[in-house]
Design a protein around this motif. Structure first.
Motif, PDB file in Angstrom:
ATOM      1  N   SER A  97      36.688  34.083  36.564  1.00 58.92           N
ATOM      2  CA  SER A  97      37.366  35.006  37.482  1.00 58.92           C
ATOM      3  C   SER A  97      37.171  34.570  38.929  1.00 58.92           C
ATOM      4  CB  SER A  97      36.853  36.431  37.283  1.00 58.92           C
ATOM      5  OG  SER A  97      35.455  36.496  37.518  1.00 58.92           O
ATOM      6  N   GLU A  98      35.984  34.076  39.266  1.00 61.53           N
ATOM      7  CA  GLU A  98      35.725  33.608  40.622  1.00 61.53           C
ATOM      8  C   GLU A  98      36.570  32.377  40.938  1.00 61.53           C
ATOM      9  OE1 GLU A  98      31.538  32.955  40.722  1.00 61.53           O
ATOM     10  OE2 GLU A  98      31.053  35.046  40.280  1.00 61.53           O
ATOM     11  N   LYS A  99      36.661  31.466  39.975  1.00 59.48           N
ATOM     12  CA  LYS A  99      37.459  30.256  40.171  1.00 59.48           C
ATOM     13  C   LYS A  99      38.943  30.607  40.303  1.00 59.48           C
ATOM     14  CE  LYS A  99      35.933  26.594  38.333  1.00 59.48           C
ATOM     15  NZ  LYS A  99      35.487  25.503  37.421  1.00 59.48           N
ATOM     16  N   LEU A 100      39.397  31.556  39.504  1.00 63.28           N
ATOM     17  CA  LEU A 100      40.795  31.982  39.560  1.00 63.28           C
ATOM     18  C   LEU A 100      41.115  32.602  40.915  1.00 63.28           C
ATOM     19  CD1 LEU A 100      43.541  32.557  38.198  1.00 63.28           C
ATOM     20  CD2 LEU A 100      42.538  34.688  37.319  1.00 63.28           C
ATOM     21  N   LEU A 101      40.250  33.496  41.381  1.00 59.75           N
ATOM     22  CA  LEU A 101      40.485  34.146  42.666  1.00 59.75           C
ATOM     23  C   LEU A 101      40.414  33.151  43.815  1.00 59.75           C
ATOM     24  CD1 LEU A 101      38.523  37.462  42.099  1.00 59.75           C
ATOM     25  CD2 LEU A 101      40.987  37.239  42.457  1.00 59.75           C
ATOM     26  N   TYR A 102      39.559  32.154  43.693  1.00 59.33           N
ATOM     27  CA  TYR A 102      39.498  31.106  44.714  1.00 59.33           C
ATOM     28  C   TYR A 102      40.859  30.435  44.856  1.00 59.33           C
ATOM     29  CZ  TYR A 102      38.762  26.395  46.559  1.00 59.33           C
ATOM     30  OH  TYR A 102      38.886  25.227  47.269  1.00 59.33           O
ATOM     31  N   HIS A 103      41.492  30.107  43.731  1.00 62.92           N
ATOM     32  CA  HIS A 103      42.795  29.442  43.772  1.00 62.92           C
ATOM     33  C   HIS A 103      43.890  30.397  44.246  1.00 62.92           C
ATOM     34  CE1 HIS A 103      40.678  26.399  41.403  1.00 62.92           C
ATOM     35  NE2 HIS A 103      41.626  25.578  41.808  1.00 62.92           N
ATOM     36  N   PHE A 104      43.823  31.657  43.849  1.00 60.19           N
ATOM     37  CA  PHE A 104      44.785  32.625  44.358  1.00 60.19           C
ATOM     38  C   PHE A 104      44.663  32.756  45.878  1.00 60.19           C
ATOM     39  CE2 PHE A 104      45.208  35.237  40.168  1.00 60.19           C
ATOM     40  CZ  PHE A 104      46.266  34.435  39.774  1.00 60.19           C
ATOM     41  N   MET A 141      32.296  39.152  41.504  1.00 57.81           N
ATOM     42  CA  MET A 141      32.808  39.421  40.159  1.00 57.81           C
ATOM     43  C   MET A 141      32.625  38.182  39.296  1.00 57.81           C
ATOM     44  SD  MET A 141      36.628  40.618  38.979  1.00 57.81           S
ATOM     45  CE  MET A 141      37.412  39.140  39.567  1.00 57.81           C
ATOM     46  N   SER A 142      32.036  38.354  38.136  1.00 59.97           N
ATOM     47  CA  SER A 142      31.828  37.236  37.232  1.00 59.97           C
ATOM     48  C   SER A 142      32.202  37.671  35.831  1.00 59.97           C
ATOM     49  CB  SER A 142      30.363  36.774  37.277  1.00 59.97           C
ATOM     50  OG  SER A 142      30.157  35.679  36.419  1.00 59.97           O
ATOM     51  N   THR A 143      33.413  37.346  35.418  1.00 60.48           N
ATOM     52  CA  THR A 143      33.928  37.776  34.126  1.00 60.48           C
ATOM     53  C   THR A 143      34.695  36.630  33.489  1.00 60.48           C
ATOM     54  OG1 THR A 143      34.200  40.012  35.008  1.00 60.48           O
ATOM     55  CG2 THR A 143      35.303  39.520  32.934  1.00 60.48           C
ATOM     56  N   VAL A 190      40.642  41.249  37.914  1.00 62.47           N
ATOM     57  CA  VAL A 190      41.306  40.286  38.790  1.00 62.47           C
ATOM     58  C   VAL A 190      42.045  41.029  39.896  1.00 62.47           C
ATOM     59  CG1 VAL A 190      43.139  38.550  38.940  1.00 62.47           C
ATOM     60  CG2 VAL A 190      41.510  38.473  37.049  1.00 62.47           C
ATOM     61  N   GLN A 191      42.739  42.100  39.539  1.00 60.80           N
ATOM     62  CA  GLN A 191      43.457  42.873  40.552  1.00 60.80           C
ATOM     63  C   GLN A 191      42.487  43.446  41.581  1.00 60.80           C
ATOM     64  OE1 GLN A 191      46.663  45.350  39.298  1.00 60.80           O
ATOM     65  NE2 GLN A 191      46.396  46.822  40.945  1.00 60.80           N
ATOM     66  N   ASP A 192      41.353  43.941  41.117  1.00 63.41           N
ATOM     67  CA  ASP A 192      40.349  44.454  42.050  1.00 63.41           C
ATOM     68  C   ASP A 192      39.896  43.352  43.008  1.00 63.41           C
ATOM     69  OD1 ASP A 192      40.451  46.954  40.911  1.00 63.41           O
ATOM     70  OD2 ASP A 192      38.667  46.673  39.663  1.00 63.41           O
ATOM     71  N   GLY A 193      39.731  42.134  42.474  1.00 62.48           N
ATOM     72  CA  GLY A 193      39.331  41.015  43.312  1.00 62.48           C
ATOM     73  C   GLY A 193      40.395  40.647  44.325  1.00 62.48           C
TER      74      GLY A 193
END
Length: 227
Positions: free
Chosen positions: A194-201, A1-3, A46-49
């Motif tokens: 979005s990728e960076k955010l999910l990495y931290h989550f 995902m890239s958003t 983000v939720q999907d990720g």
């Protein structure tokens, strides 16, 4: 995902911070609604990720209207947009939080002002043994991203029933157990946000797995969850 977060959404928040009153909002309602539509699309992705590595029960988008009933600050709107995602099931504790604000964007996770029973259980666990939590906090990626718990919320010496001489008092005295990571405006508006955010989550998962085990058992390790 890239958003990424559209620049128009950030620009709207910048303008709102300088025109925080109802007349301006009414005049710019079309732009506000367009911005909200874009943000909701981002939140959904983000939720999907998150669902790829966790189970999410619900998403909450915080209102832009401020509760000004008991506040000296009577500006009617938040100049940031925020959303959170709760994990599913009694056996999964913790959640994910995102705050978007020009110059002050961040993600966070953990346990902010846990209810008294949970707070006592956490403190009792740390009184007994902090080996595992300290290993989680000291893990290189976790430490680089978060630097440890936010220590803004803590008692001055020791909570009632705990010794200020306890070797783990640095953790026991905390009233919240959450971490956060800030993002620059450039990071938020980059195509890989979005990728960076999910990495931290996702870095939170070992911490959540540990705390879920703590908060769903008693001090003897017996499950508190009914079958």
């Amino acid at each position: 995902m890239s958003t990424n977060i559209p620049k128009s959404s950030y620009d709207f928040l910048k303008k709102l911070s300088k025109n925080n009153h109802r007349d301006w909002m009414q005049e710019n309602k079309k732009e506000y609604l367009a911005s909200e539509k874009e943000l909701k699309s981002f939140y959904a992705q983000v939720q999907d990720g998150l669902q790829e590595t966790d189970e999410i029960a619900k998403q909450k988008i915080f209102r832009i209207n401020r509760d000004i009933r008991f506040s000296k600050d009577k500006t009617p709107y938040n100049v940031h947009r925020s959303a959170s995602w709760s994990r599913a099931g009694a056996q999964r504790r913790g959640g994910y939080y995102l705050r978007l604000e020009p110059g002050n964007s961040l993600m966070a996770g953990g346990f902010f002002s846990p209810e008294p029973a949970d707070l006592l259980r956490i403190r009792k666990e740390f009184e007994m043994d902090t080996t595992e939590i300290r290993e989680i906090l000291a893990a290189s990626e976790f430490e680089k991203a978060f630097g440890g718990f936010n220590e803004q919320y803590a008692v001055k010496t020791s909570p009632k029933g705990f010794s200020k001489e306890d070797p783990n008092i640095d953790l026991i005295r905390l009233k919240s157990y959450f971490v956060e990571h800030s993002f620059t405006d450039a990071e938020v508006q980059a195509s890989d946000f979005s990728e960076k955010l999910l990495y931290h989550f996702n870095l939170l998962r070992p911490y959540y797995d540990y705390m879920s085990a703590v908060l769903t058992t008693d001090l003897n390790g017996v499950s508190l969850i009914e079958d």
